[in-house]
Design an enzyme around this catalytic site. Structure first.
Site, short mmCIF file in Angstrom:
data_model
loop_
_atom_site.label_atom_id
_atom_site.label_comp_id
_atom_site.label_asym_id
_atom_site.label_seq_id
_atom_site.Cartn_x
_atom_site.Cartn_y
_atom_site.Cartn_z
N LYS A 32 -15.56 0.69 -9.14
CA LYS A 32 -16.65 0.78 -8.16
C LYS A 32 -17.81 -0.15 -8.49
O LYS A 32 -18.24 -0.95 -7.67
CB LYS A 32 -17.22 2.20 -8.17
N THR A 33 -18.28 0.03 -9.71
CA THR A 33 -19.45 -0.73 -10.13
C THR A 33 -19.14 -2.21 -10.14
O THR A 33 -19.96 -3.05 -9.75
CB THR A 33 -19.88 -0.27 -11.53
N ASP A 222 -25.12 2.53 -4.54
CA ASP A 222 -24.12 3.04 -5.47
C ASP A 222 -24.20 4.56 -5.50
O ASP A 222 -25.24 5.13 -5.18
CB ASP A 222 -24.39 2.46 -6.87
N GLU A 223 -23.13 5.24 -5.88
CA GLU A 223 -23.11 6.71 -5.96
C GLU A 223 -23.62 7.33 -4.67
O GLU A 223 -24.45 8.25 -4.69
CB GLU A 223 -23.94 7.20 -7.15
N GLN A 253 -17.00 13.26 -7.01
CA GLN A 253 -17.94 13.16 -8.12
C GLN A 253 -19.36 13.53 -7.70
O GLN A 253 -20.32 13.18 -8.37
CB GLN A 253 -17.91 11.75 -8.71
N ARG A 603 -13.83 10.65 -17.57
CA ARG A 603 -14.58 9.67 -18.38
C ARG A 603 -13.69 9.09 -19.47
O ARG A 603 -14.04 8.09 -20.09
CB ARG A 603 -15.80 10.30 -19.06
#
Length: 732
Positions: A32-33, A222-223, A253, A603
Site C-alpha cells: 500500500k505504502t 493513506d489508511e 485494519q 505484522r
DNA sequence: CTGATGGGCCTTTTT
DNA sequence: GGCCCATCAG
C-alpha cells in the site's frame, strides 16, 4: 520505467491510474505504502505536477517522514529540480494546523494559537465543571463529557447544531458551549478542533475553499479506513474541483472506530463518486503462507466486511507457536528467552522482533523482564516524554510566555514550584481580571506594571507580583532570545530544577528529563517558539522511534499499524484482554477487537508467537484467565502448542488428582468449606458431558448462580456456570 | 499555603 | 498495584 520496477500488475495500475477518484483496497503487506509513495513520485516526475499542488495525508508523522525521504530518493536529483519542495505531506492534524495558521484571518483563533493535548483538555474541563457549571464531578466526570464532545466534533456537530434530547445531553450541551468559549478565549484548540475548524471553514467560506481547490491538483489519503466524518469532509472539499482523489485503505485494519473513524466512509466514497475506480491489491508480500492463512481464518469470522482473496507466493514457513504461560511473568520470560535464542542462532536481528499487547499497562512486566535480563528494548508510547509532569510544566512555561491568555498553562505554572500562590489568590486574580475584561494572564502582566496594593495584600500579594515580574521579564526577551537561552533563564529564575530534587531516583529522573528538554531546545534554537510548540503537540513518541538502536520493539497493537517485523510475539491473548473486557457485549466493538488481532498477526514476516497465560494479575489481584476466542479460530494444523514450566507443574499437580504435596491453587477468598448454596468446591472431581473428567480449582457465587473453574484432562481450563453446565460430581 | 497521608478508583486503544 | 484527589495538621 524505473518508477514501476518490481511492481505487480495491480500495483502498476494504481500508481499510473488516470486522473479522477481512485480507491485502492489493499490487504496487509500488499505494498500500500509503496503504491502511494510511487504515485506521488509518478505525479511529480512523469506528469509534471508541481509538488506544492499535491496534498498527501498519512496516519502518523513517521509514515509521512519515511514516505517523503523515499520519494526524494526515488526521484533523480537533477540540478535545478525542486524535488519535493512544497509538497504537503503529514498527518491530518498537522496538515490542518498548517492550513489554520495560514488562514487564521478566517478563523476564530489567531495564527499564534496553541494546541491543547488530552491532559490540558482535562484540566480545562475540570475547571469548567466545578467553577462554571457547578456540577457534581462524580456524576459528570470531565473525561466523560470530553469524550462525548469529541464524538460530536468528529461528526462536525457544533453547539449550534447539537440537538440534545435527554437531560444528560443538556449537560453535554452546556459543557460543550462553555468549553468552546474557554478554548477560544485562551486562543487554544484541541486535537479535534484542528479538523473541525478546518472543515467548517471550507464549508462556510467559499473564497478560501476556492483558493485551495484551485491550488490543489491531487489529494492522496493513506489508511483511508480510519478517517472520521470531519476528515472525510476535508478530503471532499480539497479534491472538490478536479476530483483527483487517491485513497488507500483496508477495512479489515480499521481499528479507530472509538475515535470516530468510520470505515463506512469507503461506501460513502463509492456513492459520492460514481465514477470511482476501485483497485484491489490482494497479493501479500510480507508474511509466510502459514501466517497469512492463520490471519485470514481469524478475520473471516467478521460479518461486516467485503471478503478478499488474499494470497502469497511465499513459502509455508515455520508453524505458529502457541505458548500457554503460567502467568504474565512467565509470559515475559518466554518472550525474552525466545528472542534471545533466535538472535543467538542468527535467525533474526534483535531489531527485527516486536512484542505487541492490547493495553499499555501490559508493557510493565515485559520491561522489567528485559531489564532483569540485561537486554535493551525500544518502548513505543506508554509514558510519552512530552506527557511527563515535569516536561508538561516546562512546556507550560514556554506556552505562557508565547500566549499570555493560555489559561491552562497559567494555572499549571503559577504555583509550580510552590511560591505561595494558592487557589484563593488565583480566584482573586480571576475576579480582578474579569472586572478588567482581560484574561488572568494579561491581568497579571498589568499587575507587574502597576502593582495594586489594595487588590491582594501581604505575602500572597507579593508572591503574585513577584511572579508577574518574572513573567513580564521573559516576555520582553522572548522575541530576541534563542529558545534554549529562554528556557535556561526560566529554569534559573524559578528554581524549577532545584525543586525537583527530592533526593530520590525519581527526582533525579525528572531533572534528567528537563535537562533533555533543555538540550532539545538548544538544538532547534532557530525555529520560532510557535513552531516548536506545535511540533511537540503533534509529534508523538511513536514517530521518533529511533531506527538506530538494534533492539526489540514493545508496542500496543494500535501503534503497530503500518509496521512490519520478522518476528512478532502477541502477548495477553486472553478473554478480557484481547478481546478487551469493555468490548465483550457489543458486536461492533468485538469485530474491532478481532481486527486488532488481525493487524497484530499480519505484522509478522516469518515467525509468529501467540501467548496467553493461565493466570494474570490485574490491579494487584491475580485471576484465572481463559484463552482468547480468537485463538480458537486458527486452524489447528498451523499451530504448535507448548506450555510453560510453571504451567505444566501446576497442571501436573492438579491433574494427578491431588497427590501433590502442594495445596491446590485457589483464590485467596476461597475456603475448603463449601459456602452455603454452592454445589462445587475446589479439589472435587467432576464429569462434564462434553469435556469429560476434570477437577474443580475454584468455585464462587455469581449472582444467583455459581461460577466454576475446572481443569479438564482433555480440554484444559474452562469456566462454567453451574446451572448451565451439564456436569456432575464424581466420587473421590 | 504546603506537604503528608490514606482512600477510592482504575485501564482500552492515539492525533 | 499505583495514581489522583480530598483531607488535615502545621
Amino acid at each position: 520505467m524505473e518508477l514501476l520496477e518490481g511492481l505487480n500488475e495491480a500495483q502498476i495500475k494504481a500508481v499510473t491510474a488516470p486522473d479522477g477518484p481512485v480507491l485502492v483496497l489493499a490487504g496487509p503487506g500488499s505494498g500500500k505504502t509503496r503504491v502511494l509513495t510511487r504515485r506521488v513520485a509518478y505525479l511529480i516526475q512523469d506528469h509534471g505536477v508541481p509538488p506544492w499542488r499535491i496534498i498527501a495525508v498519512t496516519f502518523t508523522n513517521k509514515a509521512a517522514r519515511e514516505m517523503r525521504s523515499r520519494i526524494e530518493n526515488m526521484m533523480e536529483k537533477e540540478p535545478g529540480a525542486n524535488g519535493t519542495k512544497g509538497l504537503m505531506m503529514g498527518t491530518f492534524h498537522a496538515t490542518c494546523a498548517t492550513i489554520m495558521r495560514r488562514e487564521a484571518a478566517h478563523l476564530p483563533v489567531s495564527r499564534e494559537f496553541v494546541i491543547y493535548d488530552t491532559s490540558d483538555q482535562l484540566a480545562l474541563m475540570k475547571e469548567i465543571i466545578t467553577t462554571e457549571l457547578g456540577l457534581d464531578e462524580k456524576r459528570y466526570s470531565a473525561d466523560k463529557l470530553l469524550n462525548r464532545i469529541s464524538t460530536l466534533k468528529n461528526d462536525l456537530i457544533t453547539p449550534e447544531t447539537f440537538r440534545p434530547n435527554s437531560y444528560f445531553d443538556e449537560i453535554i450541551h452546556r459543557a460543550y458551549e462553555a468549553y468552546r468559549i474557554r478554548l477560544l478565549t485562551a486562543d487554544a484548540v484541541d486535537f479535534d478542533d484542528l479538523l473541525l475548524h478546518t472543515a467548517l471553514m471550507f464549508r462556510t467560506n467559499c473564497e478560501v475553499l476556492l483558493r485551495y481547490q484551485n491550488t490543489v491538483d491531487h489529494v492522496l489519503v493513506d489508511e483511508f479506513q480510519d478517517t472520521n466524518a470531519a476528515q472525510y469532509e476535508i478530503v471532499r472539499h480539497l479534491s472538490g474541483l478536479r476530483k483527483n482523489l487517491f485513497c488507500v485503505g483496508d477495512e479489515d485494519q480499521s481499528i479507530y472506530r472509538w475515535r470516530g473513524a468510520d470505515y463506512k466512509n469507503v461506501l460513502r466514497l463509492k456513492s459520492d463518486y460514481p465514477e470511482l475506480t476501485t483497485i484491489l491489491l490482494e497479493q501479500n508480500y510480507r508474511s509466510s503462507q502459514t501466517i497469512l492463512e492463520a490471519s485470514r481464518a481469524v478475520i473471516d469470522v467478521n460479518q461486516q466486511r467485503t471478503p478478499k482473496k488474499l494470497f502469497t507466493e511465499k513459502e509455508a514457513g515455520p508453524t505458529i507457536i502457541l505458548y500457554e504461560a503460567y502467568d504474565e511473568r512467565d509470559e515475559a520470560q518466554f518472550v525474552v528467552d525466545t528472542i534471545a535464542t533466535l538472535v543467538a542462532t542468527h535467525e533474526v536481528e534483535p531489531g527485527g522482533c516486536a512484542v505487541m499487547y492490547r493495553t499499555n499497562a501490559q508493557s510493565r512486566t515485559l520491561e522489567e523482564t528485559f531489564i532483569r535480563s540485561g537486554l535493551p528494548y525500544k518502548l513505543v508510547g506508554a509514558t510519552r516524554f512530552y506527557a511527563r509532569r515535569e516536561i508538561k510544566d516546562t512546556i507550560a512555561y514556554l506556552r505562557l510566555v508565547h500566549n499570555i491568555d493560555d489559561r491552562v498553562s497559567l494555572r499549571r505554572v503559577i504555583n509550580t514550584p510552590p511560591r505561595g500562590i494558592g487557589d484563593k489568590t488565583v480566584a482573586t486574580l480571576d475576579v480582578y481580571a474579569d472586572s478588567q475584561g482581560v484574561s488572568a494572564g494579561a491581568a497579571l502582566l498589568h499587575l507587574a506594571d502597576s502593582p495594586d496594593a489594595n487588590l491582594i495584600g501581604g505575602r500572597a500579594g507579593s508572591a503574585l507580583t513577584g511572579f508577574a515580574h518574572l513573567l513580564a521579564g521573559w516576555r520582553s526577551v522572548a522575541e530576541s532570545t534563542p529558545l534554549g537561552r529562554l528556557l535556561q533563564l526560566i529554569l534559573d529564575e524559578t528554581g524549577f530544577l532545584e525543586s525537583l530534587d527530592d533526593g530520590t531516583d525519581q527526582g533525579q529522573d525528572r531533572i534528567d528529563n528537563v535537562l533533555e528538554m533543555l538540550k532539545l531546545t538548544n538544538e532547534v534554537e532557530d525555529i520560532p517558539l510557535v513552531e516548536f510548540l506545535e511540533e511537540i503537540a503533534l509529534v508523538s513518541e511513536v514517530d521518533d522511534l529511533t531506527e538506530a538502536t538494534n533492539a526489540p520493539t514493545l508496542l500496543t497493537l494500535h501503534s503497530a499499524k503500518g509496521l512490519e517485523f520478522d518476528v512478532v510475539l502477541l502477548v495477553g491473548l486472553e478473554e478480557g484482554v484481547l478481546p478487551h473486557s469493555r468490548s465483550l457485549d457489543d458486536l461492533e466493538q468485538m469485530e474491532e477487537e478481532r481486527r486488532l488481532m488481525y493487524v497484530g498477526m499480519t505484522r509478522a514476516r516469518q515467525r509468529l508467537y501467540l501467548l496467553h497465560t493461565f493466570q494474570r494479575t490485574v490491579w494487584g489481584k491475580s485471576d484465572l484467565s481463559l484463552p482468547s476466542r480468537f485463538i480458537d479460530d486458527i486452524p489447528a494444523h498451523l499451530l504448535s502448542t507448548t506450555r510453560g514450566a510453571g504451567m505444566s507443574q501446576s497442571y501436573r499437580h492438579q491433574t494427578t488428582w491431588g497427590k501433590s504435596s502442594r495445596p491446590p491453587r485457589i483464590s485467596e477468598d476461597d475456603s475448603t468449606a463449601s459456602p452455603a448454596g454452592q454445589q462445587f468446591k475446589s479439589g472435587q472431581r467432576v464429569f462434564h458431558a462434553r469435556f469429560g473428567e476434570g477437577i474443580v480449582i475454584e468455585s464462587r457465587r455469581s449472582g444467583n448462580d455459581e461460577e466454576v473453574s475446572v481443569v479438564f484432562e482433555e480440554a484444559g481450563l474452562k469456566r462454567l456456570m453451574a446451572s448451565f453446565a451439564n456436569m456432575e460430581l464424581l466420587e473421590g
